[in-house]
Scaffold this active site. Structure first.
Site, PDB file in Angstrom:
ATOM      1  N   LYS A 156      39.118 -16.071 -31.588  1.00 37.36           N
ATOM      2  CA  LYS A 156      38.370 -15.863 -30.335  1.00 37.36           C
ATOM      3  C   LYS A 156      37.370 -14.734 -30.484  1.00 37.36           C
ATOM      4  O   LYS A 156      36.214 -14.852 -30.075  1.00 37.36           O
ATOM      5  CB  LYS A 156      39.356 -15.540 -29.201  1.00 37.36           C
ATOM      6  CG  LYS A 156      38.678 -15.055 -27.931  1.00 37.36           C
ATOM      7  CD  LYS A 156      39.671 -14.776 -26.831  1.00 37.36           C
ATOM      8  CE  LYS A 156      40.200 -13.368 -26.793  1.00 37.36           C
ATOM      9  NZ  LYS A 156      39.234 -12.347 -26.366  1.00 37.36           N
ATOM     10  N   ASN A 157      37.823 -13.623 -31.049  1.00 40.15           N
ATOM     11  CA  ASN A 157      36.941 -12.452 -31.084  1.00 40.15           C
ATOM     12  C   ASN A 157      35.835 -12.557 -32.133  1.00 40.15           C
ATOM     13  O   ASN A 157      34.965 -11.689 -32.199  1.00 40.15           O
ATOM     14  CB  ASN A 157      37.763 -11.172 -31.296  1.00 40.15           C
ATOM     15  CG  ASN A 157      38.583 -10.836 -30.064  1.00 40.15           C
ATOM     16  OD1 ASN A 157      38.423 -11.469 -29.019  1.00 40.15           O
ATOM     17  ND2 ASN A 157      39.469  -9.859 -30.182  1.00 40.15           N
TER      18      ASN A 157
ATOM     19  N   CYS B 215      38.968  -3.728 -15.658  1.00 41.55           N
ATOM     20  CA  CYS B 215      39.703  -4.932 -16.044  1.00 41.55           C
ATOM     21  C   CYS B 215      41.167  -4.584 -16.113  1.00 41.55           C
ATOM     22  O   CYS B 215      41.559  -3.450 -15.875  1.00 41.55           O
ATOM     23  CB  CYS B 215      39.201  -5.463 -17.378  1.00 41.55           C
ATOM     24  SG  CYS B 215      39.787  -4.509 -18.777  1.00 41.55           S
TER      25      CYS B 215
ATOM     26  N   ARG C 109      36.627  -0.452 -18.516  1.00 42.05           N
ATOM     27  CA  ARG C 109      36.072  -0.894 -19.803  1.00 42.05           C
ATOM     28  C   ARG C 109      34.589  -0.558 -19.815  1.00 42.05           C
ATOM     29  O   ARG C 109      33.737  -1.393 -19.507  1.00 42.05           O
ATOM     30  CB  ARG C 109      36.302  -2.394 -19.962  1.00 42.05           C
ATOM     31  CG  ARG C 109      36.532  -2.781 -21.398  1.00 42.05           C
ATOM     32  CD  ARG C 109      37.507  -3.910 -21.504  1.00 42.05           C
ATOM     33  NE  ARG C 109      37.613  -4.409 -22.851  1.00 42.05           N
ATOM     34  CZ  ARG C 109      38.410  -5.394 -23.210  1.00 42.05           C
ATOM     35  NH1 ARG C 109      39.163  -5.976 -22.328  1.00 42.05           N
ATOM     36  NH2 ARG C 109      38.456  -5.798 -24.460  1.00 42.05           N
TER      37      ARG C 109
ATOM     38  N   ASP D 190      45.760  -5.457 -29.926  1.00 40.79           N
ATOM     39  CA  ASP D 190      46.013  -6.804 -29.391  1.00 40.79           C
ATOM     40  C   ASP D 190      47.338  -7.385 -29.881  1.00 40.79           C
ATOM     41  O   ASP D 190      47.853  -8.343 -29.292  1.00 40.79           O
ATOM     42  CB  ASP D 190      44.875  -7.757 -29.794  1.00 40.79           C
ATOM     43  CG  ASP D 190      43.599  -7.485 -29.015  1.00 40.79           C
ATOM     44  OD1 ASP D 190      43.637  -6.688 -28.059  1.00 40.79           O
ATOM     45  OD2 ASP D 190      42.553  -8.070 -29.368  1.00 40.79           O
TER      46      ASP D 190
ATOM     47  N   ARG E 227      42.917 -17.988 -21.969  1.00 37.48           N
ATOM     48  CA  ARG E 227      41.678 -17.336 -22.433  1.00 37.48           C
ATOM     49  C   ARG E 227      41.658 -17.217 -23.957  1.00 37.48           C
ATOM     50  O   ARG E 227      40.584 -17.191 -24.552  1.00 37.48           O
ATOM     51  CB  ARG E 227      41.563 -15.918 -21.845  1.00 37.48           C
ATOM     52  CG  ARG E 227      41.131 -15.851 -20.398  1.00 37.48           C
ATOM     53  CD  ARG E 227      40.913 -14.401 -19.986  1.00 37.48           C
ATOM     54  NE  ARG E 227      40.263 -13.690 -21.056  1.00 37.48           N
ATOM     55  CZ  ARG E 227      40.599 -12.467 -21.481  1.00 37.48           C
ATOM     56  NH1 ARG E 227      41.565 -11.805 -20.899  1.00 37.48           N
ATOM     57  NH2 ARG E 227      39.963 -11.898 -22.483  1.00 37.48           N
TER      58      ARG E 227
HETATM   59  C1  UD1 Z   1      37.412  -5.880 -28.676  1.00 39.37           C
HETATM   60  C2  UD1 Z   1      38.244  -7.134 -28.583  1.00 39.37           C
HETATM   61  C3  UD1 Z   1      39.587  -6.814 -27.943  1.00 39.37           C
HETATM   62  C4  UD1 Z   1      40.291  -5.681 -28.690  1.00 39.37           C
HETATM   63  C5  UD1 Z   1      39.364  -4.477 -28.842  1.00 39.37           C
HETATM   64  C6  UD1 Z   1      39.958  -3.381 -29.712  1.00 39.37           C
HETATM   65  C7  UD1 Z   1      36.571  -8.858 -28.326  1.00 39.37           C
HETATM   66  C8  UD1 Z   1      35.970  -9.911 -27.464  1.00 39.37           C
HETATM   67  N1  UD1 Z   1      37.542  -8.107 -27.768  1.00 39.37           N
HETATM   68  O1  UD1 Z   1      37.177  -5.445 -27.345  1.00 39.37           O
HETATM   69  O2  UD1 Z   1      40.387  -8.000 -27.984  1.00 39.37           O
HETATM   70  O3  UD1 Z   1      41.432  -5.291 -27.989  1.00 39.37           O
HETATM   71  O4  UD1 Z   1      38.108  -4.886 -29.430  1.00 39.37           O
HETATM   72  O5  UD1 Z   1      40.262  -3.878 -30.962  1.00 39.37           O
HETATM   73  O6  UD1 Z   1      36.248  -8.734 -29.495  1.00 39.37           O
HETATM   74  N2  UD1 Z   1      34.720   2.051 -25.120  1.00 39.37           N
HETATM   75  C9  UD1 Z   1      33.940   3.001 -24.503  1.00 39.37           C
HETATM   76  N3  UD1 Z   1      32.614   2.763 -24.306  1.00 39.37           N
HETATM   77  C10 UD1 Z   1      32.008   1.606 -24.722  1.00 39.37           C
HETATM   78  C11 UD1 Z   1      32.817   0.635 -25.376  1.00 39.37           C
HETATM   79  C12 UD1 Z   1      34.173   0.890 -25.571  1.00 39.37           C
HETATM   80  O7  UD1 Z   1      34.439   4.054 -24.097  1.00 39.37           O
HETATM   81  O8  UD1 Z   1      30.802   1.431 -24.523  1.00 39.37           O
HETATM   82  C13 UD1 Z   1      36.174   2.308 -25.335  1.00 39.37           C
HETATM   83  C14 UD1 Z   1      37.044   1.275 -24.596  1.00 39.37           C
HETATM   84  O9  UD1 Z   1      37.252   1.643 -23.271  1.00 39.37           O
HETATM   85  C15 UD1 Z   1      38.307   1.284 -25.426  1.00 39.37           C
HETATM   86  C16 UD1 Z   1      37.797   1.574 -26.834  1.00 39.37           C
HETATM   87  O10 UD1 Z   1      36.481   2.106 -26.698  1.00 39.37           O
HETATM   88  O11 UD1 Z   1      39.133   2.353 -25.036  1.00 39.37           O
HETATM   89  C17 UD1 Z   1      37.761   0.357 -27.730  1.00 39.37           C
HETATM   90  O12 UD1 Z   1      36.974  -0.639 -27.128  1.00 39.37           O
HETATM   91  P1  UD1 Z   1      36.141  -1.692 -27.970  1.00 39.37           P
HETATM   92  O13 UD1 Z   1      36.401  -1.513 -29.421  1.00 39.37           O
HETATM   93  O14 UD1 Z   1      34.732  -1.669 -27.505  1.00 39.37           O
HETATM   94  O15 UD1 Z   1      36.796  -3.050 -27.513  1.00 39.37           O
HETATM   95  P2  UD1 Z   1      36.051  -4.358 -27.048  1.00 39.37           P
HETATM   96  O16 UD1 Z   1      34.877  -4.629 -27.919  1.00 39.37           O
HETATM   97  O17 UD1 Z   1      35.863  -4.345 -25.579  1.00 39.37           O
END
Ligand code: UD1
Length: 419
Positions: A22-23, A116, A121, A306, A398
């Site tokens: 998925k990711n 979320c 997020r 995850d 999902r």
């Molecule tokens: C992706 C995965 C999700 C997985 C996560 C961590 C997808 C679609 N989803 O989510 O399944 O759990 O990686 O491996 O690929 N953060 C910030 N600011 C930002 C972006 C992130 O503070 O602009 C923080 C988030 O709140 C979180 C951390 O960084 O605490 C990690 O998030 P991130 O690596 O961005 O996860 P996703 O890309 O949302």
């Protein structure tokens, strides 16, 4: 919304081909926007999040057809640069379309994602990366409007290695003029899969899988056929299930290096795991040892956040106490209350969950709180006595391509009930 009815206590045994990731597929669907012509993505899982991404592509004007696990996307006819609120709400990860739409059209309008189920997020790192490439950002009535007639490559430093921000920066940089270097990039295998797709389509990118990714922007992007890699979290889910119920599971065509930390933890728990190239076999007696030292979630190559809920579920009947520490997302333990309703003994304190093994779990009515938390309830229900009814299974749909049918092939008593 449907429910899953599970009659637990069966030993599971069989062989599975794990679905596409998925990711990986979500950012690669966004990447198809950068290609003029028809791309073919193979091994696309049939998931609610993939449906949502395909709806966004169709709304933008792309021609999208799906035959089994093959998805054809032709973005030649792309006309729009906005994603309406109702489509954004269907999938939180829709923010991944931002960089690609901006790069392709010079403008992108998306509604801002709210909180979320895993906690707030934020997308500050995504926006900062786009700003660094020359985009102007404006907030208009709950929407974020990004504009840049021509993005220009630049050094991007991510203050934390966000997966989504790394992907958005890569996607925006592909059609930018000149060189972009992303420092402190996320190193997850899904980033490597995105790079592999982009390179196959003509982009010049290197370094994915390391903290530094370099993109020479402006290369011509041509249509390509690309196979999505297997889903390491789905693999971890089914391994956790068989670890708890006891039995034997063979996973075919997987990449064991993608989830080495999970394999390591399951071995400490007493599972026998053998690897033969791209195949893995797990054998479990169903009575696991406690895992020590504590399982701490970290960005890749650390233990994946995850996979944490399913491993917690697998540990609830272990001999002794296992400690989990969640370092990535707040609110990742919402499913724990539901596990406790089934008889698990789990104490929570902030980021720490202390799981003390119990002799038995008992089936009851529980509710999926989020995608991976929902999967953890399925794992626990398979190891519980009697019947478990899981509601809110849309969360599970999902990310899992027909979880009930897949588990039935292993001998599980699980059915999906429409309500
Ligand atoms: C992706 C995965 C999700 C997985 C996560 C961590 C997808 C679609 N989803 O989510 O399944 O759990 O990686 O491996 O690929 N953060 C910030 N600011 C930002 C972006 C992130 O503070 O602009 C923080 C988030 O709140 C979180 C951390 O960084 O605490 C990690 O998030 P991130 O690596 O961005 O996860 P996703 O890309 O949302």
């Amino acid at each position: 919304m449907g429910k899953l009815k599970i009659h637990g206590g069966h030993t599971l045994e069989g062989s599975l081909q794990v679905q596409g990731a998925k990711n990986s597929v979500l950012p690669i669907l966004a990447a198809a926007i950068l290609v003029r012509g028809e791309s073919l993505l193979q091994n696309c899982p049939d998931l609610k999040d993939v449906d949502a991404a395909l709806s966004i592509l169709r709304y933008l004007g792309c021609t999208v057809t799906r035959t089994g696990s093959d998805v054809h996307i032709d973005s030649t006819t792309l006309t729009r640069h906005d994603v309406p609120d109702e489509l954004m709400r269907e999938m939180r990860s829709s923010v991944i379309f931002l960089g690609a739409i901006l790069g392709r059209t010079g403008e992108a309008t998306l509604s801002l994602p709210g909180g979320c189920e895993l906690g707030p997020r934020p997308i500050d790192l995504h926006l900062e990366a786009l700003r660094t490439l020359g985009a102007t950002l404006e907030e208009v009535g709950g929407n974020i409007v990004c504009r840049a007639n021509q993005l220009v490559g630049a050094p991007i430093y991510l203050t934390s290695p966000s997966v989504g921000a790394t992907e958005n920066a890569m996607l925006a940089a592909v059609l930018a003029h000149g060189e972009t270097v992303i420092t402190n990039a996320a190193r997850e295998p899904e980033i490597v899969d995105l790079q592999n797709f982009l390179v196959a389509a003509g982009a010049e990118i290197s370094g994915a899988g390391t903290p530094t990714i370099t993109i020479q922007g402006g290369r011509e992007m041509r249509p390509v056929a690309y196979r999505i890699m297997p889903d390491r979290i789905v693999a971890a889910t089914y391994l956790s299930a068989v670890a708890l119920t006891g039995g034997r599971l063979e996973l075919r065509d997987i990449v064991p290096e993608h989830f080495e930390t999970v394999i390591h933890a399951l071995r400490i728990a007493g599972c026998e795991i053998t690897l033969h190239g791209q195949d893995l076999t797990l054998t479990s007696t169903g009575r696991l040892e406690a895992i020590s030292p504590p399982v701490m979630t970290r960005p890749y190559p650390g233990f994946p956040t995850d996979a944490q809920p399913c491993l917690v579920a697998a540990s609830v009947k272990s001999k002794g106490t296992t400690v989990f520490i969640e370092n990535i997302f707040q609110n990742r333990y919402r499913y724990v209350e539901e596990l406790c309703r089934m008889g698990a003994d789990i104490k929570l304190e902030g980021r720490v969950a202390v799981v003390t093994g119990v002799d038995r779990l008992v089936g009851t009515s529980v509710s999926a709180t989020d995608l991976r938390g929902g999967a953890a309830l399925v794992v626990a229900a398979l190891g519980a006595e009697g019947e478990t009814l899981i509601s809110e299974v849309d969360h599970i749909d999902r990310g899992y391509d027909d979880i009930a049918a897949t588990l039935r092939t292993l001998g599980a008593d699980i059915v999906y009930i429409e309500s």
